[in-house]
Write an enzyme that holds these catalytic residues in place. Structure first.
Site, mmCIF file in Angstrom:
data_model
loop_
_atom_site.group_PDB
_atom_site.id
_atom_site.type_symbol
_atom_site.label_atom_id
_atom_site.label_comp_id
_atom_site.label_asym_id
_atom_site.label_seq_id
_atom_site.Cartn_x
_atom_site.Cartn_y
_atom_site.Cartn_z
ATOM 1 N N GLU A 140 -44.114 -18.159 -43.243
ATOM 2 C CA GLU A 140 -42.750 -18.047 -42.759
ATOM 3 C C GLU A 140 -42.024 -19.467 -42.865
ATOM 4 O O GLU A 140 -42.419 -20.536 -42.397
ATOM 5 C CB GLU A 140 -42.918 -17.798 -41.140
ATOM 6 N N GLU A 239 -37.740 -12.135 -31.408
ATOM 7 C CA GLU A 239 -38.099 -13.467 -30.965
ATOM 8 C C GLU A 239 -36.778 -14.389 -30.600
ATOM 9 O O GLU A 239 -36.225 -15.046 -31.515
ATOM 10 C CB GLU A 239 -38.894 -14.169 -32.138
#
Length: 275
Positions: A140, A239
C-alpha cells in the site's frame, strides 16, 4: 455488474468499544459482513475467533506487525537489517505487507536502491509463503505529504514498478483513495490504469479523512460507481475517522439508498486477500 462489497475497519470504527470482539458485533449490526483491522496482535486470537464466528463476519485484512512503534518503526518490509523480524511477523498477518519508513536522517534518493532491493527480497519470500496457503499479499502506498513523510512506498506508480520487478501474481496493490488523492490526484485514470493490479480498496474523504459523505474533495458516488462499472471484485474497506461520538458508519446503514455508498445487503463471497 456485481455490487461492491464493503468491510468495516475496526481499528478506526466503533472505537467507543474498547474490545475488538465487541467491535466485530457492532460491525455486523451496522450491516457489514466483513471487517479489516490495522493490528490485532495484542488480542487473544482464540477470543477473536469466537467473536468473529458469533458475529458472522469475515476478517479480510490485517497489517503485518509494525515493529517497535515507540522507536519509529511502521512496518519492516523495506528496512535493511530487519529481514528476520519481517519474516517472523509474516506468520501472524492476513496480510498487508508494510514497507516501513526511510531511516531518520537518511536521504531518500541515496537509500532508495538498497531499500527497494530489501523490499523485493522480502516480498518474494512472502509470496512463496502465502502461496502455500492460497493467500494474497498487498502493498500500500501511503502519502508522504501529510501522513507519513518518511514512508518508503508513497505512490501507485512506484508500487506498480515494484510489482513489475517482483513478478508474483499473489502480491497485489492496495488502493487507499485518501493517500492516492493527496499524492497524485487523477483518480479516474489511475483507477483505470492500475485496476488489474488492485487487490483491495480503502476509502475516506479528503482532507479530513472522515466519512465518504462528509464535506471534501471527493465524489464517492462517482468513484465507487467507476470501480463498479470497471468490474472491481475485491472489498472496499471503510478506514476513516467518524465524526462525532458515534463509531458506526451512519452513511452505511442497510436501506439507506441515498448514501454515496452502502454495505451490500447480501454477504457476497468473502475474499482471502487484504490490507
Amino acid at each position: 455488474m456485481a455490487p461492491l462489497r464493503f468491510c468495516a475497519n475496526v481499528s478506526w470504527l466503533f472505537t467507543e468499544l474498547p474490545d475488538f470482539g465487541q467491535r466485530l458485533h457492532a460491525a455486523a449490526a451496522a450491516g457489514f459482513r466483513a471487517v479489516e483491522a490495522a493490528w490485532l496482535y495484542d488480542s487473544d486470537p482464540l477470543e477473536l475467533q469466537r467473536a468473529r464466528r458469533a458475529a458472522g463476519v469475515e476478517v479480510v485484512l490485517i497489517n503485518t506487525p509494525p515493529g517497535d512503534l515507540d522507536r519509529g518503526d511502521l512496518g519492516l518490509g523495506a528496512v535493511p537489517g530487519r529481514e528476520a523480524d519481517f519474516r517472523r511477523g509474516l506468520d501472524l498477518a492476513v496480510i498487508h505487507l508494510m514497507a516501513g519508513r526511510v531511516p531518520a536522517g537518511s536521504d531518500r534518493t541515496l537509500v532508495y536502491r538498497d531499500m527497494e532491493a530489501v523490499f523485493l527480497q522480502n516480498l518474494s519470500y512472502a509470496a512463496d509463503v502465502l502461496s502455500k496457503e492460497g493467500m494474497t499479499g498487498l502493498i500500500e502506498p501511503i502519502n508522504t505529504r501529510i501522513t507519513e513523510p518518511r514512508y518508503f512506498l508513497d505512490s501507485p506508480h512506484q508500487a506498480s514498478e515494484i510489482l513489475e520487478k517482483l513478478g508474483k501474481e499473489n502480491i497485489r496493490l492496495q488502493m487507499d483513495v485518501f493517500h492516492w488523492q493527496i499524492m497524485d490526484g487523477n483518480l479516474t485514470e489511475n483507477i483505470r490504469k492500475y485496476l488489474p493490479l488492485i487487490g483491495h480498496v480503502q476509502i475516506a474523504q479528503v482532507p479530513g479523512r472522515n466519512e465518504p459523505d462528509s464535506d471534501g474533495e471527493l465524489d464517492f458516488r462517482y468513484l465507487l460507481g467507476t470501480l463498479e462499472r470497471l468490474g472491481y471484485r475485491g472489498y472496499v474497506g471503510c478506514e476513516y475517522k467518524p465524526r462525532g461520538q458515534a463509531g458506526g458508519p451512519g452513511w452505511g446503514k442497510p436501506g439507506r439508498r441515498d448514501s454515496p455508498c452502502s454495505p451490500p445487503e447480501s454477504p457476497g463471497r468473502p475474499g482471502r486477500s487484504s490490507r
